[in-house]
Design an enzyme around this catalytic site. Sequence first.
Site, mmCIF file in Angstrom:
data_model
loop_
_atom_site.group_PDB
_atom_site.id
_atom_site.type_symbol
_atom_site.label_atom_id
_atom_site.label_comp_id
_atom_site.label_asym_id
_atom_site.label_seq_id
_atom_site.Cartn_x
_atom_site.Cartn_y
_atom_site.Cartn_z
ATOM 1 C CE LYS A 8 21.544 34.521 39.033
ATOM 2 N NZ LYS A 8 22.253 35.699 38.841
ATOM 3 N NE ARG B 62 24.190 30.800 33.220
ATOM 4 C CZ ARG B 62 24.627 31.823 33.850
ATOM 5 N NH1 ARG B 62 24.357 33.205 33.473
ATOM 6 N NH2 ARG B 62 25.314 31.811 34.899
ATOM 7 N NE ARG C 267 29.301 39.539 41.279
ATOM 8 C CZ ARG C 267 28.849 38.569 40.514
ATOM 9 N NH1 ARG C 267 29.226 38.119 39.615
ATOM 10 N NH2 ARG C 267 27.474 38.301 40.844
ATOM 11 N NE ARG D 205 33.902 36.753 39.041
ATOM 12 C CZ ARG D 205 32.730 36.254 38.802
ATOM 13 N NH1 ARG D 205 32.073 35.976 39.735
ATOM 14 N NH2 ARG D 205 32.576 35.767 37.515
ATOM 15 N NE ARG E 64 30.162 37.506 33.084
ATOM 16 C CZ ARG E 64 31.167 38.073 33.803
ATOM 17 N NH1 ARG E 64 30.627 38.686 34.738
ATOM 18 N NH2 ARG E 64 32.283 37.974 33.789
#
Length: 187
Positions: free
Chosen positions: A15, A91, A130, A132, A143
């Site tokens: 996105k 969401r 990523r 992170r 998640r």
Amino acid sequence: MANNLILLGLPGAGKGTQAEFIVKDYPTVHISTGDIFRANLANDTSLGKQAREYMDAGNLVPDEITNAMVADRLNQDDVQANGFMLDGYPRNEAQAEFLDHYLAENNSAVSATLYFEVSDSLLRERLLGRGRADDTPEVIDNRLEVNKAANLPLVDYYKRAGVLHTIDGGRELAEVYHDVKAVLDNL
């Protein structure tokens, strides 16, 4: 009337990347709830402190907190003048209903919802890539499951509203954006 866009998809669906392309070609304000959350966290706001507890566990932030952050951003002049592209919001259906109500009060509506569909295995691969700190395999799996349960009913919600456009987000970026442009050019 300015176009109001919603980008839907699970974490890692692309996105944000597609949003970067869109803002280069179309006059709209990119509003990433991730950016809104990060700003509230960095500034240690009351909403940010509340959100941190949920985010650290890989859970969704309660609607009341999220809606307050988003409404504040939607009320700003640049959005009023140019419309918006929401990335990561709504969401769930309650947030979608809140947004619809907010827009109706402001004589506006959602112009299009782009749903980026990507396989679970590719989402996991992208999220792990990523690097992170919070993107551990366990947190990622949680998640994704939490987001699926809350997010996927939005596909039906916006389909019923007649504004849903499903895009295969598992392809090369240029191919995905080609499909995005095809939708946006026909609004």
